[in-house]
Design an enzyme around this catalytic site. Structure first.
Site, PDB file in Angstrom:
ATOM      1  N   ASP A   8       0.847  -1.191   0.000  1.00 61.57           N
ATOM      2  CA  ASP A   8       0.000   0.000   0.000  1.00 61.57           C
ATOM      3  C   ASP A   8       0.886   1.245   0.000  1.00 61.57           C
ATOM      4  O   ASP A   8       2.026   1.214   0.483  1.00 61.57           O
ATOM      5  CB  ASP A   8      -0.915   0.021   1.229  1.00 61.57           C
ATOM      6  CG  ASP A   8      -1.917   1.169   1.166  1.00 61.57           C
ATOM      7  OD1 ASP A   8      -2.700   1.226   0.198  1.00 61.57           O
ATOM      8  OD2 ASP A   8      -1.907   2.010   2.076  1.00 61.57           O
ATOM      9  N   GLU A  10       0.756   5.796   0.398  1.00 61.01           N
ATOM     10  CA  GLU A  10       0.067   7.061   0.616  1.00 61.01           C
ATOM     11  C   GLU A  10       0.751   8.097  -0.259  1.00 61.01           C
ATOM     12  O   GLU A  10       1.969   8.020  -0.501  1.00 61.01           O
ATOM     13  CB  GLU A  10       0.118   7.480   2.090  1.00 61.01           C
ATOM     14  CG  GLU A  10      -0.578   6.515   3.049  1.00 61.01           C
ATOM     15  CD  GLU A  10      -2.070   6.394   2.812  1.00 61.01           C
ATOM     16  OE1 GLU A  10      -2.668   7.349   2.266  1.00 61.01           O
ATOM     17  OE2 GLU A  10      -2.636   5.345   3.163  1.00 61.01           O
ATOM     18  N   ASP A  53      -6.943  17.841   0.745  1.00 62.42           N
ATOM     19  CA  ASP A  53      -7.820  16.682   0.916  1.00 62.42           C
ATOM     20  C   ASP A  53      -7.017  15.430   1.244  1.00 62.42           C
ATOM     21  O   ASP A  53      -7.443  14.597   2.051  1.00 62.42           O
ATOM     22  CB  ASP A  53      -8.659  16.455  -0.343  1.00 62.42           C
ATOM     23  CG  ASP A  53      -9.703  17.539  -0.547  1.00 62.42           C
ATOM     24  OD1 ASP A  53     -10.042  18.223   0.441  1.00 62.42           O
ATOM     25  OD2 ASP A  53     -10.164  17.711  -1.688  1.00 62.42           O
ATOM     26  N   HIS A  58      -4.285  11.183   5.267  1.00 61.68           N
ATOM     27  CA  HIS A  58      -3.114  10.504   5.844  1.00 61.68           C
ATOM     28  C   HIS A  58      -2.465  11.258   7.007  1.00 61.68           C
ATOM     29  O   HIS A  58      -1.753  10.651   7.803  1.00 61.68           O
ATOM     30  CB  HIS A  58      -2.073  10.204   4.763  1.00 61.68           C
ATOM     31  CG  HIS A  58      -1.625  11.403   3.968  1.00 61.68           C
ATOM     32  ND1 HIS A  58      -0.954  12.466   4.514  1.00 61.68           N
ATOM     33  CD2 HIS A  58      -1.756  11.691   2.642  1.00 61.68           C
ATOM     34  CE1 HIS A  58      -0.667  13.345   3.583  1.00 61.68           C
ATOM     35  NE2 HIS A  58      -1.156  12.917   2.435  1.00 61.68           N
ATOM     36  N   HIS A 153      -5.528   7.092   7.413  1.00 64.17           N
ATOM     37  CA  HIS A 153      -4.944   6.107   6.519  1.00 64.17           C
ATOM     38  C   HIS A 153      -3.434   6.070   6.749  1.00 64.17           C
ATOM     39  O   HIS A 153      -2.769   7.103   6.741  1.00 64.17           O
ATOM     40  CB  HIS A 153      -5.212   6.473   5.059  1.00 64.17           C
ATOM     41  CG  HIS A 153      -6.610   6.226   4.622  1.00 64.17           C
ATOM     42  ND1 HIS A 153      -6.936   5.572   3.461  1.00 64.17           N
ATOM     43  CD2 HIS A 153      -7.786   6.547   5.212  1.00 64.17           C
ATOM     44  CE1 HIS A 153      -8.262   5.507   3.339  1.00 64.17           C
ATOM     45  NE2 HIS A 153      -8.784   6.101   4.386  1.00 64.17           N
ATOM     46  N   ASP A 158      -2.764  -0.201   6.738  1.00 64.87           N
ATOM     47  CA  ASP A 158      -3.659  -0.583   5.650  1.00 64.87           C
ATOM     48  C   ASP A 158      -3.185  -1.864   4.972  1.00 64.87           C
ATOM     49  O   ASP A 158      -4.003  -2.704   4.565  1.00 64.87           O
ATOM     50  CB  ASP A 158      -3.769   0.545   4.619  1.00 64.87           C
ATOM     51  CG  ASP A 158      -4.616   1.704   5.123  1.00 64.87           C
ATOM     52  OD1 ASP A 158      -5.113   1.627   6.264  1.00 64.87           O
ATOM     53  OD2 ASP A 158      -4.781   2.688   4.383  1.00 64.87           O
TER      54      ASP A 158
END
Length: 239
Positions: A8, A10, A53, A58, A153, A158
């Site tokens: 994963d 970010e 946003d 995160h 997140h 995750d």
């Protein structure tokens, strides 16, 4: 023996083509469908600010990331960790696009050229649950996976949650036993056809038959003679 990596990222935003960058990457290892405890994790300095946003998602600020390594400093270690493993990603085109953009800056091949296979769990989830929400939170809830600690997140958390989701998505019913101790046992049971086994059939005794008839009569009474569980006398005679 199967080695899989659940990965994963970010990012600073949604579009690598406009210059958005990876700010966190994490990968956890599965071996024979079990978490091994081995993982790779790095925060990265993207040399740019996150979109507001994205920052809400995160929570990784410019200040926090300012002293972290840049992607070129961790690329070799990341590629070494994922090498020769099936890669499992939720919404794989998104993460792969960012990885490809980072690798292209280093004149390296696209991410999929470094690994044998990339599996997208979002595609799998949409096939199993068409028309439903299939983001990570929704799938955790659907499979009873505890994600209460996921307030923001984070790539490592995750990836760990996605590993559990993947195992739930792929837990088929080839055998009556879900978790066995050894791969040899798994192969033995999964390869056996259930219809090879002769299951014993025991007819009801008189007491059980009487109890069954009494229950059917109770249903007849409660439904005022409209029970569908046994035919009427006329239908029995005509049948």
């Amino acid at each position: 023996m199967t080695r899989q990596i659940v990965l994963d990222t970010e990012t600073t935003g949604l579009n690598p083509a406009s210059g958005d960058r990876i700010i966190e990457v994490a990968a956890v290892e599965l071996f024979n469908r079990k978490l091994t405890g081995r993982h790779y994790h790095a925060y990265l300095n993207p040399d740019r600010a996150s979109h507001p946003d994205a920052l809400k998602v995160h929570g990784l600020t410019e200040e926090f990331l300012s002293d972290k390594p840049r992607f070129d400093q961790i690329a070799d270690d990341l590629l070494e960790f994922v090498r020769d493993a099936e890669i499992i990603i939720h919404n794989a085109p998104f993460d792969c696009a960012f990885l490809d953009a980072e690798l292209e800056r280093l004149s390296l091949p696209a991410f999929k050229q470094h690994v044998p296979l990339v599996t997208d769990t979002l595609v799998m989830a949409k096939l199993q649950f068409p028309g439903k929400f299939n983001n990570l939170d929704a799938l955790c809830k659907r499979f009873g996976i505890d994600n209460a600690h996921r307030t923001l997140h984070g790539a490592l958390l995750d990836a760990e949650l996605l590993a559990e989701v993947y195992l739930s998505l792929t837990r088929g019913q080839e055998s009556l036993v879900i978790d066995l101790e050894t791969p040899r046992q798994q192969v033995s049971v999964a390869s056996g056809q259930l219809d090879r086994y002769a299951l014993p059939v025991y007819p009801p005794n008189e007491e059980e038959q009487a109890a069954h008839q009494a229950f059917l009569q109770l249903i007849d009474k409660k439904s005022q003679g409209k029970s569908i569980w046994r035919p009427s006398p006329d239908k029995s005679q005509n049948g």
